[in-house]
Design an enzyme around this catalytic site. Structure first.
Site, PDB file in Angstrom:
ATOM      1  N   TYR A   1      31.716  40.559  36.169  1.00 29.84           N
ATOM      2  CA  TYR A   1      30.918  39.803  36.923  1.00 29.84           C
ATOM      3  C   TYR A   1      29.662  39.702  36.105  1.00 29.84           C
ATOM      4  O   TYR A   1      28.919  38.643  36.572  1.00 29.84           O
ATOM      5  CB  TYR A   1      30.687  40.363  38.277  1.00 29.84           C
ATOM      6  CG  TYR A   1      32.073  40.340  39.219  1.00 29.84           C
ATOM      7  CD1 TYR A   1      32.198  39.312  40.003  1.00 29.84           C
ATOM      8  CD2 TYR A   1      32.898  41.372  38.993  1.00 29.84           C
ATOM      9  CE1 TYR A   1      33.241  39.439  40.878  1.00 29.84           C
ATOM     10  CE2 TYR A   1      33.873  41.396  39.716  1.00 29.84           C
ATOM     11  CZ  TYR A   1      34.254  40.244  40.988  1.00 29.84           C
ATOM     12  OH  TYR A   1      35.248  40.356  41.632  1.00 29.84           O
TER      13      TYR A   1
ATOM     14  N   GLU B   1      39.500  40.099  37.239  1.00 34.27           N
ATOM     15  CA  GLU B   1      38.386  39.376  38.103  1.00 34.27           C
ATOM     16  C   GLU B   1      37.337  38.753  37.598  1.00 34.27           C
ATOM     17  O   GLU B   1      36.548  39.432  36.692  1.00 34.27           O
ATOM     18  CB  GLU B   1      37.835  40.537  39.203  1.00 34.27           C
ATOM     19  CG  GLU B   1      38.996  40.828  40.270  1.00 34.27           C
ATOM     20  CD  GLU B   1      38.263  42.100  41.026  1.00 34.27           C
ATOM     21  OE1 GLU B   1      37.132  42.349  41.430  1.00 34.27           O
ATOM     22  OE2 GLU B   1      39.360  42.891  41.515  1.00 34.27           O
TER      23      GLU B   1
ATOM     24  N   ASN C   1      37.450  43.574  34.748  1.00 31.81           N
ATOM     25  CA  ASN C   1      36.851  42.641  35.934  1.00 31.81           C
ATOM     26  C   ASN C   1      35.187  42.687  35.495  1.00 31.81           C
ATOM     27  O   ASN C   1      34.619  43.726  35.264  1.00 31.81           O
ATOM     28  CB  ASN C   1      36.908  43.576  37.241  1.00 31.81           C
ATOM     29  CG  ASN C   1      38.249  43.408  37.937  1.00 31.81           C
ATOM     30  OD1 ASN C   1      39.005  42.991  37.350  1.00 31.81           O
ATOM     31  ND2 ASN C   1      38.281  44.547  39.087  1.00 31.81           N
TER      32      ASN C   1
HETATM   33  C1  BGC Z   1      36.653  44.867  43.378  1.00 30.75           C
HETATM   34  C2  BGC Z   1      36.876  43.707  44.520  1.00 30.75           C
HETATM   35  C3  BGC Z   1      35.262  43.287  45.109  1.00 30.75           C
HETATM   36  C4  BGC Z   1      34.818  42.465  44.135  1.00 30.75           C
HETATM   37  C5  BGC Z   1      33.488  41.960  44.486  1.00 30.75           C
HETATM   38  C6  BGC Z   1      35.365  44.159  42.712  1.00 30.75           C
HETATM   39  O1  BGC Z   1      34.506  45.161  42.273  1.00 30.75           O
HETATM   40  O2  BGC Z   1      37.652  44.874  42.570  1.00 30.75           O
HETATM   41  O3  BGC Z   1      37.486  44.337  45.631  1.00 30.75           O
HETATM   42  O4  BGC Z   1      35.609  42.486  46.147  1.00 30.75           O
HETATM   43  O5  BGC Z   1      34.541  43.341  42.989  1.00 30.75           O
HETATM   44  O6  BGC Z   1      32.502  42.842  44.857  1.00 30.75           O
END
Ligand code: BGC
Length: 528
Positions: free
Chosen positions: A353, A425, A351
């Site tokens: 970001y 993600e 994940n």
């Molecule tokens: C999580 C999600 C969350 C996303 C955005 C991740 O840490 O798995 O559940 O909505 O980030 O904050």
């Protein structure tokens, strides 16, 4: 559900239908029907990715399902937590969320219309085993996920199932303090066993946990997620020990994963032929300066945050840096446990970001929370020489740094010998949390740009040899964003909270075009 006055609702309903219809019409036109910017730009294309690459979108049970007490589901830790303290700005909770429990067929239609190849979702433990391993399996829960899986497969969409995405039956907390107790390991293995037994004939991609690294820190160090345990200087909780509890919890989670993988490999894999992984929150750590100390602090950050989960599951023990800095405080694995843990994942779920700067605390002044063994004596900061690492978003500590995805993939590839990876993600939320104008929310050009740029860098890492096999947008639709309630929006689809209508944002139209291997200019406005 709270409804507005009848006339406003009718007006809103027809207005939304009108917008929805015009967007669908426009998205079917060859030029999208919008004011296209006719500038020739190079944009990432699906053909930049290997054949068979899974492009999908993700959600999680508590964030979308709603129906929090329907069909014999029990209260989860999040139900209880949000009911008591009121999560989100306006005391919101996931009682209704996106009503996905009732609208899942429509949502699968949406996924199909976008051309998704995969959908990542999670199981609500309290829906399947309302009382954990001491109670019965709830047939309604099994039926719900069976319907989701069957309908996905019918539409050619591969189900990627996460067994634990932060929520579990409250009873396990009340009875024995959940993840602080080793009993939770057996409870989790039982849940996984039920999932493999009922769904494993069709589910080929399992992940045991979502972000155990973020979950342990938020729940047991900072005390902001249930069960809200912490101690000073991290927070002012009723109970807990921020320097110790996160280590115990992670130990139980890692062992629960190892035992689950063993069960899968011994009892199910041969017949079902699936694979098992874990999802880790992977910030890209960048040294604040090029001093030796900051560079070492950056390596420690990886070890303490990401290696803490992945090293045991690939190499059989915690990273050497954790042993060095935590000494006897770090729980030990027995020889037998190490044997079970080693090579207990087939793939790594990333994940990703944001990137963040890392700063050493062994030799410079840091905040009291950073200057501690549990944190590896390091701090994270967003600014260097007064300049932010990237544009701000709706989540504190998430900045837009597209190159970070290439860097984190390369680091993980190097440390774990190119084990197969999935970007489970990646997504964008606007910092403008109070924006209420629907047309502005729908014209999410920044989200389109975010995905295009991150995907360009991801494609580059794959060209350089990284074994990345899929990419999931977080999220399919706006949903319940934990402590931020409904004000932080990550969705490709806007969800009208009163009517539960899903409306495609510009990013949904872009994703659909991208999946058809069509380029789609960034600066196009879809909505007047
Ligand atoms: C999580 C999600 C969350 C996303 C955005 C991740 O840490 O798995 O559940 O909505 O980030 O904050």
């Amino acid at each position: 559900m709270k409804l507005q006055s009848k006339s406003t609702t009718i007006f809103l309903f027809w207005y939304l239908i009108y917008i929805y219809a015009s967007v669908l019409e426009a998205s079917n036109d060859s030029d999208g029907g919008f004011e296209l910017e006719k500038k020739e730009e190079h944009h990432v294309k699906i053909s930049d990715f290997p054949t068979g690459f899974f492009f999908g979108a993700a959600t999680s049970a508590y964030q979308v399902e709603g129906a929090y007490l329907e069909d014999a589901k029990s209260l989860s830790n999040w139900d209880t937590f949000c009911h008591s303290i009121g999560c989100g700005e306006n005391g919101e909770n996931g009682d209704i969320a996106d009503f996905h429990y009732h609208l899942f067929l429509k949502d699968i239609e949406i996924m199909h219309s976008l051309g998704l190849k995969a959908y990542r979702f999670s199981i609500s433990w309290a829906r399947i085993l309302p009382r954990g391993k001491c109670g019965e399996v709830n047939p309604a829960g099994i039926m719900f996920y069976n319907k989701i899986i069957d309908n996905l497969i019918l539409k050619g969409i591969e189900p990627f199932v996460t067994i634990h995405h932060f929520d579990f039956p409250q009873e396990l907390e009340d009875k024995y303090e959940s993840w602080l107790n080793h009993e939770m390991q057996e409870d989790f293995v039982h849940l996984a066993d039920i999932c493999f037994k009922y769904f494993g004939d069709r589910v080929k991609y399992w992940t045991t946990f979502n972000e155990p690294n973020l979950f342990t820190d938020f729940a047991y160090m900072w005390g902001v997620y249930p069960p809200a345990r912490c101690s000073k200087p991290f927070g002012n909780c009723r109970t807990g020990n921020s320097d110790v509890d996160p280590l115990i919890v992670m130990h139980n989670i890692v062992l629960a994963h190892g035992k689950t993988a063993k069960l899968y490999y011994q009892k199910y894999k041969l017949e079902q032929g699936g694979s098992i992984g874990i999802v880790v929150n992977c910030l890209m750590f960048v040294p604040l300066t090029n001093s030796k100390l900051d560079v070492e602090a950056t390596q420690r950050a990886f070890a303490f945050y990401i290696g803490r989960v992945l090293d045991p599951l690939i190499y059989g023990d915690y990273p050497q840096e954790m042993h060095e800095y935590l000494g006897n405080q770090l729980p030990n694995f027995s020889i037998h446990e190490k044997y079970i843990l080693k090579n207990s994942i087939d793939f790594i779920g990333i994940n990703h970001y944001s990137s963040i700067y890392t700063k050493d605390c062994t030799n410079s002044t840091c905040s009291p929370t950073a200057n501690r063994a549990i944190q590896g004596f390091l701090d994270i900061v967003a600014m260097r020489d007064g300049i932010l690492i990237g544009e701000s978003t709706g989540i504190e500590d998430f900045y837009v740094v597209p190159k970070g995805i290439e860097e984190i993939v390369n680091e993980i590839k190097f440390r774990y010998k190119n084990k197969p990876m999935f970007i489970t993600e990646n997504g964008y939320s606007s910092p403008d949390l109070h924006e209420k104008r629907v047309n502005v929310i729908l014209n999410d050009t920044k989200r389109v740009k975010f995905h295009q740029e991150y995907l360009e860098f991801l494609a580059k890492s794959i060209r350089d040899g990284a074994d990345v096999r899929g990419y999931f947008v977080w999220s399919l639709m706006d949903n319940y964003e934990w402590l931020s309630g409904y004000s932080v929006k990550f969705g490709l689809y806007y969800v009208d909270r009163e009517t539960q209508t899903r409306i495609p944002k510009l990013s949904a139209i872009w994703y659909k075009n991208f999946l058809l291997n069509k380029t789609y200019p960034i600066n196009v406005r879809a909505y007047a």
